[in-house]
Every structure is written in C-alpha cells, then in structure tokens.
Design a protein around this motif. Structure first.
Motif, PDB file in Angstrom:
ATOM      1  N   PRO A  17      65.945  69.309   2.940  1.00 31.75           N
ATOM      2  CA  PRO A  17      64.824  68.953   3.015  1.00 31.75           C
ATOM      3  C   PRO A  17      64.435  68.286   3.576  1.00 31.75           C
ATOM      4  CG  PRO A  17      66.055  68.680   1.134  1.00 31.75           C
ATOM      5  CD  PRO A  17      67.100  69.653   1.307  1.00 31.75           C
ATOM      6  N   GLU A  18      65.716  67.486   4.555  1.00 35.83           N
ATOM      7  CA  GLU A  18      65.252  66.764   5.295  1.00 35.83           C
ATOM      8  C   GLU A  18      65.382  67.279   6.587  1.00 35.83           C
ATOM      9  OE1 GLU A  18      67.307  62.705   7.155  1.00 35.83           O
ATOM     10  OE2 GLU A  18      68.218  63.634   5.237  1.00 35.83           O
ATOM     11  N   GLY A  19      65.704  68.266   6.568  1.00 40.69           N
ATOM     12  CA  GLY A  19      65.707  69.232   7.976  1.00 40.69           C
ATOM     13  C   GLY A  19      63.836  70.003   7.989  1.00 40.69           C
ATOM     14  N   ARG A  20      63.387  70.103   7.155  1.00 40.87           N
ATOM     15  CA  ARG A  20      62.470  70.715   6.897  1.00 40.87           C
ATOM     16  C   ARG A  20      61.093  70.645   7.610  1.00 40.87           C
ATOM     17  NH1 ARG A  20      65.506  74.381   2.967  1.00 40.87           N
ATOM     18  NH2 ARG A  20      65.345  72.470   1.065  1.00 40.87           N
ATOM     19  N   GLY A  58      72.675  69.099  15.216  1.00 43.41           N
ATOM     20  CA  GLY A  58      72.648  69.912  13.422  1.00 43.41           C
ATOM     21  C   GLY A  58      73.104  68.660  12.728  1.00 43.41           C
ATOM     22  N   GLU A  59      73.132  67.075  12.766  1.00 38.41           N
ATOM     23  CA  GLU A  59      73.060  66.201  11.395  1.00 38.41           C
ATOM     24  C   GLU A  59      72.798  66.341  10.482  1.00 38.41           C
ATOM     25  OE1 GLU A  59      75.802  63.607  11.709  1.00 38.41           O
ATOM     26  OE2 GLU A  59      76.800  64.618  13.269  1.00 38.41           O
ATOM     27  N   ASN A 115      61.588  53.929  22.418  1.00 37.04           N
ATOM     28  CA  ASN A 115      62.432  53.352  21.038  1.00 37.04           C
ATOM     29  C   ASN A 115      62.773  53.759  20.585  1.00 37.04           C
ATOM     30  OD1 ASN A 115      63.128  52.329  18.841  1.00 37.04           O
ATOM     31  ND2 ASN A 115      60.517  51.791  17.712  1.00 37.04           N
ATOM     32  N   HIS A 116      64.614  53.890  21.041  1.00 39.66           N
ATOM     33  CA  HIS A 116      65.518  54.616  20.382  1.00 39.66           C
ATOM     34  C   HIS A 116      65.438  54.392  19.261  1.00 39.66           C
ATOM     35  CE1 HIS A 116      66.827  54.227  24.067  1.00 39.66           C
ATOM     36  NE2 HIS A 116      67.463  53.200  24.299  1.00 39.66           N
ATOM     37  N   PRO A 143      66.348  59.897  13.824  1.00 42.53           N
ATOM     38  CA  PRO A 143      66.385  61.294  13.500  1.00 42.53           C
ATOM     39  C   PRO A 143      66.331  62.636  14.150  1.00 42.53           C
ATOM     40  CG  PRO A 143      64.707  59.489  12.420  1.00 42.53           C
ATOM     41  CD  PRO A 143      64.839  58.660  13.638  1.00 42.53           C
ATOM     42  N   LEU A 144      65.544  62.891  15.500  1.00 47.40           N
ATOM     43  CA  LEU A 144      65.500  63.887  16.303  1.00 47.40           C
ATOM     44  C   LEU A 144      66.692  63.969  17.355  1.00 47.40           C
ATOM     45  CD1 LEU A 144      61.979  63.018  18.228  1.00 47.40           C
ATOM     46  CD2 LEU A 144      62.552  64.299  16.463  1.00 47.40           C
TER      47      LEU A 144
END
Lengths: 169, 252
Positions: free
Chosen positions: B23-26, B18-19, B5-6, B11-12
């Motif tokens: 907080p989203e990254g953490r 590196g986009e 499921n693309h 998000p992965l």
C-alpha cells in the motif's frame, strides 16, 4: 564443500564490487583474491541464514578499508590533483564511452563512505538492511549517505546529456 | 543543485530502490503521478543506477583470473569432518605408499627431497644440547617474523602442547638453494621432534606421505605455497597424527 561451490559462484560479483570500489582492475583482483583466502579461513563465522554475497562483500570491504588505512599510515594519500581524472578530459572517443568514463570518475571522487553505499545500493542492488550490516552503520546513516552520494553524482555528471544515452525508460 | 532536504526525499529514495512495496508503494505511485519534481528525482536516480551497471556489469562476463581460482583451491578450509579425518588417517596407515590417493600426487620428488633434508637436519640439530635452536621460543614473535620473511610465506608455530610437546625454538636452514625453517619441540622425556617448512615453488598439493630413515620417521606433504615435514624418533601413527595438528595450525 558447498561453501566453496557457493563462493565460486559469487566470484564475478565480488570482482564487479571490487572494481567499482577501487576503480583499478589489478588492485580489484588482488582484493578479491585476499577476500577468497580470508573467506575460506573464516567460513565458520558465516551465518548460512544470511545471504552469502552480503557476507563476502563485508569481508572484501574490510580488507579494502584496512588497506586504505595502511596506505594512509604509509603516507600514500590521494591528493586533490589526483582526483580530477585526466582520462575523462583527454580521450572522449565516443559519446557513450565518455559517459561511462565520467560515471567511473565521478564515483571515484565521492568520499569513501558515500561511494561504498552508492555501489552497494545502486550497482549491487543490496537492500538498505544488508548495506547497513555490511558497512556497520544504522539504516538511517545508509540513507543519508546514499542521498548525499546521489546529489553529488548528479552534480558531477548532470543528467547524462544526450537522449540516446538514456537506456532507462 | 542546492542541498535538498534529505529527510523529505527518503521515501523517494526507498521507492527508487524498490524498498517500498504494498500500500505504501501504491501511495507513492499516486504521489509521483501528480508531482513532476519528485518523478524527475526518482528518474534521475534510476538513471544513475543504469549508468553504474553499464559501466561495471561487463566485469561479470570476464573470465575469473587464474590467481583467484588458485586462491580458492589451495586453502582447504574447515570443511573436513572428523569422520573424513579419521577415514583419511586410516587410509593413510593402511595404504600410504600403495598409491591409494588417486586425486593427490603420491610421487612428489620435491616433497621427498624436503623429507630427506628435514631428516638430515633433524638428526644433526636434535642432538645438540646448548645450540639446538638458533632463536629460542622465548623470542617467539621475532622468530616467526624472521622466518616468515626468509621463507616468503606467513609461518605460524603450531601448538603441540596437547600432545606433551613444548616449543623450544627454531632456526634457518638451507634447503638446496632456498631457505627453510626448522622448528623444534621437546616432551618431558626429552624426546624431540622437528617441523621443517620451506616454500613450495610448484604450488602443488600432496597427501600426507611417510618415510623412515634410521630411527627417524617423517611425515611430509606439500600444501600449495608451502612444503612441510615433521620428523621424530617415534612411530608412524604418532607422527601422522602430529602432522594433522601441524596441518590444522597452518589452516588457521
């Protein structure tokens, strides 16, 4: 004159991009040459607030695509037979080299739209936004092409076999 | 591998590229810590990145081929400021022939040879009435295609209407062993000027150079793949400013 100096600094990156796009050194350099010529003529269209490299990639890509269109009109179309690169099967000299040939060959087998997105994101480290601008499609389309390209590459190359070849942590 | 499921993976992907930061990254860092499957995907994609770089990064260290560097040199682009043009023009008028153009070739036998041929052709054909040109301006597209093909370089017909000159047409000339093109223009007073264009095998560049023979003044120059001469029964200043128009047309 700054534009010319900036353009000169981008030449190695243009060559890398063209090489990955075409898989053919001579063709790639012809493409870079055409790109340089067109970039100088169209330099007034460049918006200096945007990265030069992305603009140049867009110029190069457009020349490449119009070349592909010309080829198709002229009836020079890659057939399925051309798609399996005999080199990969015939000359696996060293383990490492085999993998790199496999990567190049797998990239070549991707559909054009997936290949360019894969190259721009994974090789050229372009942001999704820049890739969307270069290829003229929405960011969502970039992401779905990227996702498909990664899936296809994974199927074509697998996980890269030998642990010694894994150069990433 | 089955089609994933693309959307769920997006998000992965963004994380792997590196986009995603802050907080989203953490949050994703935490998710990956507990999700071996997601971690494997991200790792696989990063590995693909590393392979691509390994395969193509060596290109970055190769010397840039001469053909590409040449392409960078022989087109001068649009960077000439009006001041530079005015200054060059002034220098030309004062100093042409005095060897002032230190970085450009002033002695160019090839260019001078073109100038002589062009003046000769100018004198012969501008005095023709019915056969001044071989292909008329009305057939302009055919003319440029044909002449471009013969010269081996893309030719354009410079628009000199701002200076009162109407394009009449052109012809093929012999410039020694090679083909050359002559384009002819006429103003309302029936004064004619000609532009001579031939392939420049030396691929050199020169400044605008001026010569005179009988009543004809000619401005000539070499610009990479092409050599140019513009000739007319007019003054030096006039011919040089026309030469600028021609030069700019070929820069387009």
């Amino acid at each position: 004159m700054n534009f010319r100096a900036d353009l000169t600094a981008e030449l190695p990156y243009l060559r890398r991009f063209a090489r990955a796009l075409t898989g053919d050194p001579a063709l790639a350099d012809d493409l870079v040459q055409d790109c340089v010529e067109r970039a100088l003529v169209k330099s007034h269209l460049y918006d200096p607030t945007r990265p030069l490299r992305a603009w140049l990639y867009a110029v190069l890509r457009n020349i490449h695509i119009s070349g592909l269109r010309r080829e198709r009109r002229a009836g020079i179309v890659k057939t399925v037979d051309d798609l399996s690169d005999p080199e990969v099967m015939l000359k696996p000299t060293q383990e490492g080299e085999t993998l790199l040939l496999q990567v190049a060959s797998a990239l070549d087998r991707l559909p054009d739209q997936q290949r360019e997105v894969m190259i721009l994101v994974a090789l050229e480290d372009m942001s999704y936004r820049d890739v969307a601008e270069i290829t003229g499609v929405p960011v969502g389309t970039v992401m779905s092409r990227l996702s498909r390209a990664r899936g296809a590459l994974r199927e074509l190359i697998g996980e890269g076999a030998k642990p010694s070849l894994r150069r990433v942590k | 591998m089955t089609e994933p499921n693309h959307n769920e993976d997006w998000p992965l992907h963004a994380y792997a590229d590196g986009e995603i930061a802050g907080p989203e990254g953490r949050a994703l860092d935490e998710r990956l810590a507990d999700d071996p499957e997601a971690r494997a995907k991200v790792e696989a994609w990063r590995r693909q990145k590393a392979w691509l770089k390994e395969a193509f990064d060596p290109v970055l260290d190769e010397p840039v081929p001469a053909q590409i560097k040449a392409a960078l040199r022989h087109r001068r682009g649009f960077t000439l400021s009006p001041w530079a043009v005015a200054a060059a023009l002034a220098l030309l008028i004062i100093g042409a022939g005095a060897g002032w153009f230190a970085n450009l070739q002033v002695s160019a036998p090839q260019a001078k040879q073109f100038a002589d041929l062009a003046i000769e052709a100018h004198e012969i054909y501008t005095h023709e009435n019915r056969h001044a040109v071989e292909v008329a301006a009305s057939d302009g597209e055919h003319l440029t295609t044909w002449l471009s093909k013969r010269i081996g370089q893309k030719l354009v017909v410079p628009d000199l209407s701002a200076r009162g000159y109407t394009f009449m047409g052109g012809r093929l000339l012999a410039a020694g062993a090679q083909p050359a093109a002559q384009l002819m223009y006429e103003d309302q007073g029936k004064r004619r000027i000609t532009i001579f264009v031939a392939a420049n095998a030396s691929n050199k560049e020169t400044a605008f150079l001026v010569t005179q023979k009988d009543n004809v003044t000619a401005c000539y120059w070499l610009d990479g793949p092409l050599g140019f001469v513009i000739a007319g029964e007019t003054g030096r200043e006039d011919i040089v400013s026309l030469a600028h128009l021609v030069y700019q047309s070929f820069e387009m």
